[in-house]
Write an enzyme that holds these catalytic residues in place. Sequence first.
Site, PDB file in Angstrom:
ATOM      1  CD  GLU A 266      -2.958  -1.225   2.092  1.00  0.00           C
ATOM      2  OE1 GLU A 266      -2.774  -0.566   3.120  1.00  0.00           O
ATOM      3  OE2 GLU A 266      -3.848  -2.063   1.966  1.00  0.00           O
ATOM      4  CD  GLU A 397       2.570  10.185  -1.189  1.00  0.00           C
ATOM      5  OE1 GLU A 397       3.666   9.617  -1.077  1.00  0.00           O
ATOM      6  OE2 GLU A 397       1.493   9.671  -0.832  1.00  0.00           O
TER       7      GLU A 397
HETATM    8  P1  NAD Z   1       8.571   4.815   4.174  1.00  0.00           P
HETATM    9  O1  NAD Z   1       8.472   3.998   2.938  1.00  0.00           O
HETATM   10  O2  NAD Z   1       9.721   5.750   4.302  1.00  0.00           O
HETATM   11  O3  NAD Z   1       8.660   3.894   5.462  1.00  0.00           O
HETATM   12  C1  NAD Z   1       7.651   2.937   5.752  1.00  0.00           C
HETATM   13  C2  NAD Z   1       8.257   1.808   6.558  1.00  0.00           C
HETATM   14  O4  NAD Z   1       9.211   1.125   5.738  1.00  0.00           O
HETATM   15  C3  NAD Z   1       9.007   2.256   7.806  1.00  0.00           C
HETATM   16  O5  NAD Z   1       8.739   1.318   8.847  1.00  0.00           O
HETATM   17  C4  NAD Z   1      10.456   2.167   7.375  1.00  0.00           C
HETATM   18  O6  NAD Z   1      11.338   1.943   8.452  1.00  0.00           O
HETATM   19  C5  NAD Z   1      10.426   0.972   6.450  1.00  0.00           C
HETATM   20  N1  NAD Z   1      11.520   0.895   5.471  1.00  0.00           N
HETATM   21  C6  NAD Z   1      12.195   1.913   4.894  1.00  0.00           C
HETATM   22  N2  NAD Z   1      13.129   1.436   4.052  1.00  0.00           N
HETATM   23  C7  NAD Z   1      13.037   0.085   4.069  1.00  0.00           C
HETATM   24  C8  NAD Z   1      13.710  -0.980   3.406  1.00  0.00           C
HETATM   25  N3  NAD Z   1      14.688  -0.745   2.533  1.00  0.00           N
HETATM   26  N4  NAD Z   1      13.337  -2.235   3.671  1.00  0.00           N
HETATM   27  C9  NAD Z   1      12.334  -2.493   4.540  1.00  0.00           C
HETATM   28  N5  NAD Z   1      11.666  -1.549   5.211  1.00  0.00           N
HETATM   29  C10 NAD Z   1      12.008  -0.262   4.978  1.00  0.00           C
HETATM   30  O7  NAD Z   1       7.180   5.553   4.312  1.00  0.00           O
HETATM   31  P2  NAD Z   1       6.787   6.670   5.375  1.00  0.00           P
HETATM   32  O8  NAD Z   1       7.510   7.921   4.988  1.00  0.00           O
HETATM   33  O9  NAD Z   1       6.939   6.093   6.744  1.00  0.00           O
HETATM   34  O10 NAD Z   1       5.217   6.827   5.108  1.00  0.00           O
HETATM   35  C11 NAD Z   1       4.676   7.707   4.166  1.00  0.00           C
HETATM   36  C12 NAD Z   1       4.311   6.974   2.895  1.00  0.00           C
HETATM   37  O11 NAD Z   1       3.397   5.924   3.180  1.00  0.00           O
HETATM   38  C13 NAD Z   1       3.619   7.850   1.883  1.00  0.00           C
HETATM   39  O12 NAD Z   1       4.137   7.612   0.598  1.00  0.00           O
HETATM   40  C14 NAD Z   1       2.170   7.385   1.942  1.00  0.00           C
HETATM   41  O13 NAD Z   1       1.407   7.621   0.781  1.00  0.00           O
HETATM   42  C15 NAD Z   1       2.334   5.948   2.232  1.00  0.00           C
HETATM   43  N6  NAD Z   1       1.118   5.384   2.806  1.00  0.00           N
HETATM   44  C16 NAD Z   1       0.334   4.582   2.023  1.00  0.00           C
HETATM   45  C17 NAD Z   1      -0.854   4.059   2.521  1.00  0.00           C
HETATM   46  C18 NAD Z   1      -1.761   3.211   1.654  1.00  0.00           C
HETATM   47  O14 NAD Z   1      -2.628   2.560   2.194  1.00  0.00           O
HETATM   48  N7  NAD Z   1      -1.585   3.190   0.341  1.00  0.00           N
HETATM   49  C19 NAD Z   1      -1.235   4.342   3.834  1.00  0.00           C
HETATM   50  C20 NAD Z   1      -0.418   5.155   4.599  1.00  0.00           C
HETATM   51  C21 NAD Z   1       0.769   5.666   4.080  1.00  0.00           C
END
Ligand code: NAD
Length: 503
Positions: A266, A397
């Site tokens: 997601e 975004e």
């Molecule tokens: P992010 O991708 O930076 O981090 C999300 C999670 O992934 C964190 O726990 C982070 O530690 C982990 N992560 C980061 N790099 C990784 C890797 N290489 N391997 C494994 N895990 C890793 O996202 P964010 O900044 O925390 O959240 C914002 C984003 O989430 C926005 O793009 C938003 O649109 C999206 N989002 C999507 C939904 C949906 O349902 N589509 C819902 C909420 C948020």
Amino acid sequence: MSELNSNIAKLAPYVAAIGDTGILNHINGQAVPSASDMWFDTTSPVDDSLIARVARSDADDVDAAAQAAKSAFPAWRDMAAAERKRILHAIADGIEARAEEIALCECWDTGQALRFMSKAALRGAANFRFFADRAPSARDGQALPSPTLMNITTRVPIGPVGVITPWNTPFMLSTWKIAPALAAGCTVVHKPAELSPWTARILIEIAEEAGLPPGVWNVINGLGEEAGKALTEHPDIKAIAFVGESATGSAIMAQGAPTLKRVHFELGGKNPVVVFDDADLDAALDAAIFMIYSLNGERCTSSSRLLVQDTIAEEFEAKLAARAKAIKVGHPLDPATEVGPLIHEGHRDKVMASFDTAKTEGATIAAGGTRVGETGQFVAPTLFTNATNDMKIAQEEIFGPVLTSIRFKTEEEALNIANDTAYGLTGYVWTADVTRAMRFTEKLEAGMIWVNSANVRHLPTPFGGMKASGIGRDGGDWSFEFYMEQKHIGIATGDPNIPRLGV
Ligand code: NAD
């Protein structure tokens, strides 16, 4: 005492307690520091004050959690579904009992306003109840008889799974992923976002107090590139349910490839709200404002692109700008606050960089475009007008309280603009013409579309995105499709008629 001061007073003992213990991992029923005894800090977006130190895990900690989840899997899988259902309802009861604590801690950790977070715990409890009730039928299948066979299908849980969540609404999103995994019979290793780890700790405490056996659900704190990466690479973790940025989704897919991970993503969005001139414009205005400025605009389903018909654009944008300027930015624990501080300084810089981009690209900043105050991560609700869809402010975004308005003349043009994006999560369409609504939604490239409505989540419906917004769907039975393996069993119903070789 004002309600804000009273909420700050209520929060204080929780801050003191978590400050004393730090935020630990939770492996096989035990709260433990990382094996290396490394830590990082989590701070409040309100004033950058330290909330707690947090266990910084590496591959060894992830391995310990994965082993715990693997050992706990057979018993959890084979437990009578009615018993799993009972435990998941008990978790929902525990969430409801601690709803106020969850809301206050979530606000302090993330900067989200209490007016929205006060419902987050209840939504989390509802997620557990919804999937608890479906646990007994999760394995149900079909009978598909053929002339020689009684073919039956059944589903079995895939095994230990990894759940990786973001920082925007961490509590609710964690329950959304973990509840169906447990209901399906999977065991879980959860890696919360490093910027908002607090409520994941409360959640696991509630779960084990509710009778969840040790090892069924484990929590690993740490950085994405360390703990998160190790989780996606672990051979005993059969699937990764991930919510976060699209670029991180790509990285996870690559990291999981050697172990053939099943993935559910997601991801991000740049969702259009399309307003035709025949719509109920007052309702459309309320919805456009709510869907971008609520939750600080840190919302994957936010309507971050307004597509407005040129015949009504001037007045609609003027009203929008006036309302955006009147939105109350403030302390997240103040019940009057509509927009709180952004999660982190780095994210505030990213959001504020879009103000410069807008100017460089020739758009107009019709509201906001500034930081609010000098402490914390507050920014003003912002509206860009005179924008075109090829601008970065229309394509990237921003994930903050920032709306880009683009005008269109015809339905065809609106559709082209709406679809001209890498993303495809949600779309919102406002029109009184039902035939146009049907025609438009048919062609709109989005996993979820609302007509004459803001986003209203209904748990039996599929939640997820197309294109760069995701892979897979949550909700209803779709969650079980991800967490379970389909099996087909064919039983001969008579002479099996096997061709005889070598006779
Ligand atoms: P992010 O991708 O930076 O981090 C999300 C999670 O992934 C964190 O726990 C982070 O530690 C982990 N992560 C980061 N790099 C990784 C890797 N290489 N391997 C494994 N895990 C890793 O996202 P964010 O900044 O925390 O959240 C914002 C984003 O989430 C926005 O793009 C938003 O649109 C999206 N989002 C999507 C939904 C949906 O349902 N589509 C819902 C909420 C948020």
